[in-house]
Motif scaffolding. Structure first.
Motif, short mmCIF file in Angstrom:
data_model
loop_
_atom_site.label_atom_id
_atom_site.label_comp_id
_atom_site.label_asym_id
_atom_site.label_seq_id
_atom_site.Cartn_x
_atom_site.Cartn_y
_atom_site.Cartn_z
N VAL A 159 0.82 -1.21 0.00
CA VAL A 159 0.00 0.00 0.00
C VAL A 159 0.86 1.26 0.00
O VAL A 159 0.40 2.33 -0.42
N GLN A 160 2.10 1.14 0.41
CA GLN A 160 3.00 2.29 0.44
C GLN A 160 3.54 2.65 -0.94
O GLN A 160 4.19 3.69 -1.10
N LEU B 254 8.03 0.27 9.77
CA LEU B 254 7.16 0.70 10.87
C LEU B 254 5.71 0.81 10.39
O LEU B 254 4.78 0.40 11.09
N THR B 255 5.53 1.35 9.19
CA THR B 255 4.18 1.48 8.63
C THR B 255 3.54 0.12 8.45
O THR B 255 2.37 -0.10 8.82
N ALA B 256 4.28 -0.81 7.86
CA ALA B 256 3.75 -2.15 7.62
C ALA B 256 3.40 -2.83 8.94
O ALA B 256 2.35 -3.47 9.07
N ALA B 257 4.28 -2.70 9.94
CA ALA B 257 4.04 -3.32 11.24
C ALA B 257 2.80 -2.73 11.89
O ALA B 257 1.97 -3.46 12.48
N SER C 143 5.55 11.00 -2.20
CA SER C 143 5.95 11.18 -0.81
C SER C 143 5.07 12.16 -0.05
O SER C 143 4.98 12.11 1.17
N SER C 144 4.38 13.06 -0.77
CA SER C 144 3.54 14.06 -0.10
C SER C 144 2.18 13.50 0.29
O SER C 144 1.51 14.04 1.16
N ALA C 145 1.74 12.44 -0.37
CA ALA C 145 0.43 11.84 -0.07
C ALA C 145 0.53 10.33 -0.19
O ALA C 145 -0.06 9.71 -1.07
N ARG C 146 1.29 9.76 0.69
CA ARG C 146 1.50 8.31 0.68
C ARG C 146 1.19 7.75 2.06
O ARG C 146 1.40 8.42 3.06
N ILE C 147 0.71 6.53 2.08
CA ILE C 147 0.44 5.89 3.37
C ILE C 147 1.75 5.36 3.90
O ILE C 147 2.13 4.21 3.68
N GLU C 148 2.46 6.24 4.58
CA GLU C 148 3.77 5.89 5.12
C GLU C 148 4.08 6.78 6.32
O GLU C 148 3.85 7.99 6.27
N ILE C 149 4.54 6.18 7.39
CA ILE C 149 4.93 6.96 8.57
C ILE C 149 6.33 7.51 8.31
O ILE C 149 7.32 6.78 8.34
N GLN C 150 6.39 8.82 8.02
CA GLN C 150 7.66 9.46 7.69
C GLN C 150 8.25 10.21 8.86
O GLN C 150 9.45 10.47 8.91
#
Length: 345
Positions: free
Chosen positions: A135-136, A170-173, A141-148
């Motif tokens: 899903v990442q 971390l996002t996947a976990a 990078s400005s609108a992604r499902i990712e903990i940055q």
């Protein structure tokens, strides 16, 4: 001052216009389709056997596959509302939302197969981890499902940047944990659907208040569809959501909290998942800790969940569900209060 307060309240309530419409459509679609899905489940033999393991509390076989109706409610409501809500903006469905809906569909289908063939815990964990990573890949990078970044508690908009690789893991976990806990708490009638409704409503309010209308609309679709399904799932349940339903609700809510709520206020961002998903997360922690203490496999099914504990204390299924609803609403109310007060600070 009173007039200004009324105007402010009116503007705030107006921000829920499309969200409420989305929730209503999702509720109706899910409500209407669930009996049809129930008939399919019975015809295909997708029925939950109460004798399958000791953690089951129902006495009679109950059809599953309710996740199909839940996903349909979410999908149709978003397709019906988003083009009008964002007709002057392009795209009305951004890549990250395409990813959520696409992988959500995969989870529903695989979950339905799990309801039929009962995949092992390793297969399910691998699937969830793969979905959490895939899903990442949708969006920039400005609108992604990712903990940055991670917000520093009790600070004023201060964040700690995370290395991209660490952020992806971390996002996947995080997605795996939230998704799986939504599945494990689905142990008595109406619990998971009700908790999902409360969590989605909370994310909707936070997103609306923080001017994230698209996130609010998607959260409303999830909450509305879960509520429509709850009509058939509340005790005595006529159908269960099954693995697919729990997975799609947990997955979508986890993704929304990343792209929305976790990017609001640094001071409380780390508290948002603990409160919005507090009941299922605490339930999982509670169960795993007891299994480790008793030197048992953490994937072993048992009756150590919060709802089992309440039932052992003499509560009925409805009473146990209401207790956990109140706990969830209390936690969600606390984070809403914190977010609103931080915005005014």
């Amino acid at each position: 001052m009173k007039l200004l307060a009324l105007v402010g309240a009116s503007n705030f309530l107006g921000g829920f216009r499309y969200s409420l419409l989305t929730a209503a459509i999702a509720l109706i679609v899910s409500w209407v389709l669930t009996p049809w899905v129930r008939n399919i489940a019975i015809a295909k033999g997708a029925v939950d056997d109460p004798n399958r393991d000791e953690r089951r509390v129902h006495k009679e076989p109950i059809p599953k596959l309710g996740g199909l109706a839940i996903y349909a409610g979410i999908l149709f409501s978003l397709l019906g509302v988003l083009p009008f809500a964002f007709k002057d903006k392009s795209p009305w469905m951004p890549p990250y939302l395409v990813g959520i809906l696409t992988l959500g569909a995969v989870l529903v289908v695989v979950g339905a197969l799990d309801d039929l063939y009962a995949f092992s815990a390793k297969v399910q964990a691998t699937l969830l981890l793969a979905v959490g990573l895939l899903v990442q890949l949708f969006g920039d990078s400005s609108a992604r499902i990712e903990i940055q970044t991670l917000g520093i508690p009790l600070s004023d908009h201060a964040y700690i940047s995370i290395h991209p690789v660490a952020g992806a893991l971390l996002t996947a976990a995080y997605i795996v944990v939230v998704t799986k806990t939504m599945d494990t708490i689905d142990g008595i009638d109406g619990l998971a659907a009700g908790i999902a409704t409360i969590s989605a409503a909370t994310l909707c309010v936070i997103a609306t208040y923080c001017q994230q209308p698209r996130v609010a609309i998607v959260a409303a679709a999830i909450g509305g569809s879960a509520l429509g399904f709850l009509k058939h799932n509340y005790n005595p349940a006529k159908i269960f959501m099954g693995t697919g339903g729990a997975y799609v609700l947990g997955f979508m809510l986890a993704c929304l909290s990343i792209v929305g709520a976790l990017k609001t206020a640094a001071a409380v961002s780390l508290l948002i998942p603990v409160t919005v998903f507090g009941v299922p997360i605490f339930d999982a922690f509670f169960v795993i800790a007891r299994r480790i203490y008793h030197r048992e496999p953490i994937t072993q099914a048992d009756k150590r969940h919060l709802h089992h504990t309440l039932l052992k204390r003499g509560l009925s299924q409805r009473q146990a569900v209401l207790v956990l609803y109140v706990a969830a609403m209390t936690l969600c109310g606390a984070i809403l209060y914190a977010v609103v007060n931080l915005k005014h600070a």
